[in-house]
Design an enzyme around this catalytic site. Structure first.
Site, PDB file in Angstrom:
ATOM      1  CE  LYS A 117      -3.368   2.578   2.773  1.00 32.55           C
ATOM      2  NZ  LYS A 117      -4.100   2.660   4.060  1.00 32.55           N
ATOM      3  CG  ASP A 153      -5.666   8.203   4.323  1.00 29.75           C
ATOM      4  OD1 ASP A 153      -6.494   8.783   3.595  1.00 29.75           O
ATOM      5  OD2 ASP A 153      -5.957   7.227   5.040  1.00 29.75           O
ATOM      6  CE  LYS A 173      -6.808   8.800   7.587  1.00 26.17           C
ATOM      7  NZ  LYS A 173      -7.320   7.623   8.300  1.00 26.17           N
ATOM      8  CG  ASP A 190     -10.153   7.316   6.329  1.00 21.65           C
ATOM      9  OD1 ASP A 190      -9.074   7.447   5.710  1.00 21.65           O
ATOM     10  OD2 ASP A 190     -10.224   7.270   7.567  1.00 21.65           O
ATOM     11  CD  GLU A 239      -6.901   5.380   1.974  1.00 21.50           C
ATOM     12  OE1 GLU A 239      -5.765   5.086   2.377  1.00 21.50           O
ATOM     13  OE2 GLU A 239      -7.862   5.587   2.763  1.00 21.50           O
ATOM     14  NE  ARG A 263     -10.924  -1.321   3.438  1.00 21.51           N
ATOM     15  CZ  ARG A 263     -11.502  -1.486   4.629  1.00 21.51           C
ATOM     16  NH1 ARG A 263     -12.670  -2.135   4.710  1.00 21.51           N
ATOM     17  NH2 ARG A 263     -10.949  -1.033   5.728  1.00 21.51           N
TER      18      ARG A 263
END
Length: 375
Positions: A142, A147, A154, A224, A226, A228
């Protein structure tokens, strides 16, 4: 002190003196520094030196990239580094920009990247040995450079730690460096789906449906979740285009794994007993431990969608690390030897060399030892 103990001593000496930014001028990385051990032959000492330096080069690269501030690791900056690394170690380097990703149908990855101000950089690095009939490892890391959570944004508390969301990719990077420097008799295909998860007028919206590389549709309930999505395309692209003996993905994926295990171990999921047991054994050996969790079919019910083949989260407030693993399983294209490592709690945390949380280097020694024992 025997050969193995001496190797561990030297490794600890070098790994334990890392600090950010790394500077090879410090005491133990000075060219003038020498360490003598009379009970071992020069040949054995040279081998230990080569092996240890390769490991530390890999682990240091892992920690350096994870520790960098967000503005120092934009996609173009990381891509330039990877391109130069590939040239140095004679790795095959391939990168797909946004236009090429659209042509290929990497829709789940693009769904995350569409909100970014930076072009897509879906990257493949290949290390090939000259040894015939060597085993091939497929690795997916990943690589979310920062993020924000996207539209499902978040909280601002501890948001600065989200520069750490590429811990899976840095573990893969460190492993590649070690394999290349040691000329390991294996093949490694590494996929790094590089992007940030940004908030913009083009960003993915909750309720959007996207089509992944393998044709499966995904309802995105939470932007959030994201990681996966980009891993889904990374796994299916690797599985469909390369023949691998083992398929392993690593990701700083869920808060669920952190709440479950803290910084003691990674959450592990695997569909293969041999691979699972070897990861457990290797984790205990390297102190980069893993704990096996189930992939029971009952968990698949929680990702069923009314408007797509599946949704990217469950609405139940339980077991998200298991839900994420079950989601990813839908994209391995029935690979018989797959493992998923959720390293959210162990890749970035409290370390002796920093006042705040920083990179631990988790994953490099685990993968290196696993690959060496399997070849």
């Amino acid at each position: 002190m025997n050969e193995k103990q001496f190797e561990e001593f030297v490794t600890g000496l070098l790994a334990g003196t890392y600090h950010y930014p790394f500077d090879k001028k410090h005491a133990f990385w000075n060219a003038k520094f020498e360490l003598h051990f009379e009970n071992l032959s020069q040949k054995k000492l040279d081998h230990i030196s080569q092996k240890t330096e390769a490991l530390i080069n890999g682990q240091t690269a892992c920690q350096e990239w994870l520790n960098k501030p967000a503005n120092l690791k934009r996609p173009d900056t990381l891509s330039a580094y990877l391109k130069n690394l590939a040239k140095k170690h004679e790795l095959k380097y391939t990168v797909f920009n946004r236009k090429k990703c659209e042509e290929l149908g990497l829709g789940a990855y693009l769904a995350v990247n569409q909100g970014s101000a930076y072009d897509a950089a879906f990257t493949i690095l290949e290390y090939k040995t000259t040894v015939k009939n060597a085993k091939t490892f497929g690795l997916v890391g990943k690589c979310i450079l920062f993020d924000t959570g996207g539209i499902s944004i978040k909280s601002s508390a501890n948001l600065h730690y989200m520069k750490s969301d590429m811990g899976g990719a840095t573990a893969v990077l460190g492993t590649l460096i070690y394999a290349a420097e040691m000329q390991l008799p294996v093949n490694i295909i590494a996929v790094l789906p590089i992007t940030d998860n940004a908030v913009s007028e083009k960003a993915l919206l909750p309720s959007d449906v996207t089509t992944a590389y393998n044709g499966k549709t995904i309802e995105v309930l939470d932007t959030d979740a994201e990681g996966r999505l980009i891993l889904a395309d990374g796994l299916s692209y690797l599985s469909k285009n390369y023949k691998t003996d083992f398929l392993i993905d690593l990701a700083t994926l869920t808060g669920s794994s952190v709440r479950m295990f803290g910084d003691t171990c990674a959450a592990m999921f695997s569909n293969n007993e041999e691979l699972k047991n070897n990861l457990i054994k290797t984790g205990d050996l390297t102190n980069q431990r893993v704990w096996n969790l189930p992939l029971w079919e009952v968990w698949k019910d929680d990702i069923q969608s009314d408007v797509a083949d599946m949704k990217n989260i469950s609405l139940k407030p339980i077991g998200d690390c298991i839900i994420a693993a079950k989601f990813l399983e839908q994209f391995i294209e029935s690979h018989p030897k797959w493992a998923h490592l959720d390293i959210a709690g162990v890749a970035f945390g409290n370390v002796g060399y920093a006042r705040e949380k920083a990179a631990t280097g988790y994953g490099v020694q685990l993968l290196v030892n696993l690959i060496e024992n399997y070849h």
